[in-house]
Design a protein around this motif. Structure first.
Motif, PDB file in Angstrom:
ATOM      1  N   UNK A  29       0.803  -1.217   0.000  1.00  0.00           N
ATOM      2  CA  UNK A  29       0.000   0.000   0.000  1.00  0.00           C
ATOM      3  C   UNK A  29       0.829   1.258   0.000  1.00  0.00           C
ATOM      4  N   UNK A  30       1.880   1.275   0.832  1.00  0.00           N
ATOM      5  CA  UNK A  30       2.760   2.450   0.935  1.00  0.00           C
ATOM      6  C   UNK A  30       3.656   2.576  -0.292  1.00  0.00           C
ATOM      7  N   UNK A  31       4.161   1.430  -0.757  1.00  0.00           N
ATOM      8  CA  UNK A  31       5.171   1.428  -1.804  1.00  0.00           C
ATOM      9  C   UNK A  31       6.550   1.226  -1.199  1.00  0.00           C
ATOM     10  N   UNK A  32       7.421   0.629  -1.960  1.00  0.00           N
ATOM     11  CA  UNK A  32       8.776   0.337  -1.453  1.00  0.00           C
ATOM     12  C   UNK A  32       9.792   1.368  -1.903  1.00  0.00           C
ATOM     13  N   UNK A  33       9.352   2.338  -2.663  1.00  0.00           N
ATOM     14  CA  UNK A  33      10.229   3.443  -3.078  1.00  0.00           C
ATOM     15  C   UNK A  33       9.571   4.749  -2.687  1.00  0.00           C
ATOM     16  N   UNK A  34      10.393   5.702  -2.286  1.00  0.00           N
ATOM     17  CA  UNK A  34       9.872   6.994  -1.866  1.00  0.00           C
ATOM     18  C   UNK A  34      10.682   7.526  -0.701  1.00  0.00           C
ATOM     19  N   UNK A  35      10.062   8.394   0.090  1.00  0.00           N
ATOM     20  CA  UNK A  35      10.796   9.049   1.173  1.00  0.00           C
ATOM     21  C   UNK A  35       9.960   9.168   2.433  1.00  0.00           C
ATOM     22  N   UNK A  36      10.657   9.162   3.563  1.00  0.00           N
ATOM     23  CA  UNK A  36      10.088   9.485   4.863  1.00  0.00           C
ATOM     24  C   UNK A  36      10.665  10.828   5.280  1.00  0.00           C
ATOM     25  N   UNK A  37       9.793  11.808   5.484  1.00  0.00           N
ATOM     26  CA  UNK A  37      10.214  13.149   5.898  1.00  0.00           C
ATOM     27  C   UNK A  37       9.727  13.423   7.313  1.00  0.00           C
ATOM     28  N   UNK A  38      10.577  14.014   8.135  1.00  0.00           N
ATOM     29  CA  UNK A  38      10.212  14.459   9.481  1.00  0.00           C
ATOM     30  C   UNK A  38      10.499  15.957   9.564  1.00  0.00           C
ATOM     31  N   UNK A  39       9.464  16.732   9.888  1.00  0.00           N
ATOM     32  CA  UNK A  39       9.628  18.176  10.060  1.00  0.00           C
ATOM     33  C   UNK A  39       9.298  18.507  11.505  1.00  0.00           C
ATOM     34  N   UNK A  40      10.262  19.076  12.232  1.00  0.00           N
ATOM     35  CA  UNK A  40      10.058  19.405  13.646  1.00  0.00           C
ATOM     36  C   UNK A  40      10.037  20.915  13.832  1.00  0.00           C
ATOM     37  N   UNK A  41       8.971  21.414  14.461  1.00  0.00           N
ATOM     38  CA  UNK A  41       8.887  22.819  14.844  1.00  0.00           C
ATOM     39  C   UNK A  41       9.327  22.918  16.292  1.00  0.00           C
ATOM     40  N   UNK A  42      10.576  23.357  16.475  1.00  0.00           N
ATOM     41  CA  UNK A  42      11.169  23.409  17.809  1.00  0.00           C
ATOM     42  C   UNK A  42      11.177  24.822  18.369  1.00  0.00           C
ATOM     43  N   UNK A  43      10.372  25.716  17.752  1.00  0.00           N
ATOM     44  CA  UNK A  43      10.295  27.098  18.223  1.00  0.00           C
ATOM     45  C   UNK A  43      11.443  27.966  17.742  1.00  0.00           C
ATOM     46  N   UNK A  44      12.246  27.434  16.828  1.00  0.00           N
ATOM     47  CA  UNK A  44      13.357  28.204  16.272  1.00  0.00           C
ATOM     48  C   UNK A  44      12.897  28.908  15.004  1.00  0.00           C
ATOM     49  N   UNK A  52      15.156  13.690   6.198  1.00  0.00           N
ATOM     50  CA  UNK A  52      14.550  12.832   5.174  1.00  0.00           C
ATOM     51  C   UNK A  52      15.423  11.620   4.923  1.00  0.00           C
ATOM     52  N   UNK A  53      14.778  10.479   4.738  1.00  0.00           N
ATOM     53  CA  UNK A  53      15.504   9.269   4.335  1.00  0.00           C
ATOM     54  C   UNK A  53      14.664   8.542   3.284  1.00  0.00           C
ATOM     55  N   UNK A  54      15.321   7.789   2.408  1.00  0.00           N
ATOM     56  CA  UNK A  54      14.554   6.959   1.462  1.00  0.00           C
ATOM     57  C   UNK A  54      13.829   5.839   2.211  1.00  0.00           C
ATOM     58  N   UNK A  55      12.684   5.445   1.711  1.00  0.00           N
ATOM     59  CA  UNK A  55      12.017   4.257   2.248  1.00  0.00           C
ATOM     60  C   UNK A  55      12.854   3.035   1.902  1.00  0.00           C
ATOM     61  N   UNK A  56      13.002   2.137   2.868  1.00  0.00           N
ATOM     62  CA  UNK A  56      13.799   0.933   2.596  1.00  0.00           C
ATOM     63  C   UNK A  56      12.943  -0.332   2.549  1.00  0.00           C
ATOM     64  N   UNK A  57      11.695  -0.251   3.066  1.00  0.00           N
ATOM     65  CA  UNK A  57      10.841  -1.441   2.980  1.00  0.00           C
ATOM     66  C   UNK A  57       9.372  -1.101   2.736  1.00  0.00           C
ATOM     67  N   UNK A  58       8.923   0.057   3.198  1.00  0.00           N
ATOM     68  CA  UNK A  58       7.511   0.391   3.107  1.00  0.00           C
ATOM     69  C   UNK A  58       6.675  -0.197   4.226  1.00  0.00           C
ATOM     70  N   UNK A  59       7.288  -1.051   5.068  1.00  0.00           N
ATOM     71  CA  UNK A  59       6.566  -1.618   6.210  1.00  0.00           C
ATOM     72  C   UNK A  59       6.481  -0.630   7.374  1.00  0.00           C
ATOM     73  N   UNK A  60       7.270   0.446   7.274  1.00  0.00           N
ATOM     74  CA  UNK A  60       7.272   1.601   8.167  1.00  0.00           C
ATOM     75  C   UNK A  60       8.108   1.403   9.429  1.00  0.00           C
ATOM     76  N   UNK A  61       7.995   0.292  10.133  1.00  0.00           N
ATOM     77  CA  UNK A  61       8.853   0.082  11.297  1.00  0.00           C
ATOM     78  C   UNK A  61      10.324   0.161  10.918  1.00  0.00           C
ATOM     79  N   UNK A  62      10.701  -0.556   9.861  1.00  0.00           N
ATOM     80  CA  UNK A  62      12.087  -0.533   9.382  1.00  0.00           C
ATOM     81  C   UNK A  62      12.470   0.845   8.854  1.00  0.00           C
ATOM     82  N   UNK A  63      11.497   1.546   8.273  1.00  0.00           N
ATOM     83  CA  UNK A  63      11.778   2.861   7.707  1.00  0.00           C
ATOM     84  C   UNK A  63      12.055   3.884   8.799  1.00  0.00           C
ATOM     85  N   UNK A  64      11.305   3.825   9.894  1.00  0.00           N
ATOM     86  CA  UNK A  64      11.585   4.721  11.019  1.00  0.00           C
ATOM     87  C   UNK A  64      12.903   4.349  11.697  1.00  0.00           C
TER      88      UNK A  64
END
Length: 299
Positions: free
Chosen positions: A113-128, A135-147
């Motif tokens: 469903x997610x796909x095995x190619x693509x990217x995981x992006x994390x954007x943090x608003x730390x008040x700065x 960002x990292x490439x997706x490595x499995x799409x199962x999400x646990x491994x990607x995080x």
């Protein structure tokens, strides 16, 4: 059967050399499923992402917040989750009506469903001034491994991530939850091996929840009894949208766009991506907004 509320626990283990988090997110994922009418494959993908987001939110402080974006090449499209340090989580998927056959292991095919190619992006608003972006490439799409890959590569923190959503044949969310165990400096090679073996041999998160295991109990399965829980927090669905915010958005469209909206449709319906709440405005209300949007004469 008594319904257990969603709760997250965090602590340390092995003399402070491991940082640990575990969470039950069953009610959160049920609420996401209800609001977006997701089918099982999309439910599992959104639920796993929301669970990871809830834990990562608990790593923040004060008014800090973050956004998780999973952009794979599968039929689900983009998954977006917002979370903050207060246990508030919201999220959506581009295509909620994704239902794929089970994978080779008889489980929900999240990677399909997610796909095995693509990217995981994390954007943090730390008040700065500028947000932190990783960002990292997706490595499995199962999400646990990607995080897991994200923490290792983008935050240089070796971690074990377990995420699970158990969905009944009728689409009902039975259990959802997860854990993140992070290795801090000072671990010996033998301790790292011991931890890897514990994570590798433990039952799936949803199997443990199905057996009545608590988030703290899940952590003890990983690290044993040398565990210190520092605190716990409730996790809940919370959207920041409101009618006032939508009004401000409409006014910000400007005079010409509002005039065009009145002439073409005579009304407007704005639906929040995150919670599916619909805000409707009739012609009279739009005309009031048009007056607000008009430039005021200089006195």
């Amino acid at each position: 059967m008594e319904q257990l509320k969603d709760v997250l626990v965090r602590g340390t283990a092995w003399g402070g050399k491991i940082r640990v988090f575990a969470v039950r997110t069953t009610e959160l994922v049920r609420e996401l499923q209800r609001r977006h009418n997701t089918l099982p494959t999309a439910t599992a993908a959104l639920g796993r992402t929301a669970t990871a987001g809830a834990i990562m939110g608990a790593m923040l402080k004060g008014e800090e917040k973050l956004t998780v974006q999973v952009k794979g090449n599968g039929p689900i499209g983009q998954i977006v989750v917002d979370a903050n340090a207060n246990g508030e989580v919201r999220g959506y998927v581009d295509n909620p009506e994704v239902l794929l056959p089970s994978n080779a292991e008889g489980k929900i095919d999240v990677a399909g469903g997610v796909g095995r190619e693509g990217y995981l992006h994390i954007i943090k608003d730390l008040g700065l001034k500028d947000p932190y972006r990783g960002s990292v490439p997706l490595i499995s799409g199962e999400l646990g491994e990607d995080f897991t890959y994200y923490f290792a590569l983008s935050e240089q923190t070796p971690s074990a991530v377990g995420l699970g959503v158990l969905v009944d044949a009728d689409g009902t969310v039975i259990h959802a939850g997860g854990f993140i165990v992070q290795l801090l400096p000072g671990l010996t090679d033998a301790e790292i091996t011991r931890l890897e073996q514990a994570v590798g041999s433990m039952p799936h998160v949803t199997s443990l929840l199905d057996q009545g295991e608590s988030p703290e109990g899940i952590l003890r399965r990983v690290v044993g009894d040398d565990l210190t829980i520092h605190d716990q927090m409730d996790i809940r669905f919370q959207c920041k949208c409101s009618r006032d915010r939508v009004l401000q958005t409409l006014v910000s469209l400007g005079e010409s766009e509002l005039q065009q909206l009145i002439e073409d449709d005579g009304e407007a319906e704005i639906v929040c991506h995150f919670c599916n709440e619909a805000y409707t405005f009739d012609r009279a209300q739009l005309e009031q907004l048009l007056e607000q949007a008009r430039p005021k004469p200089i006195q």
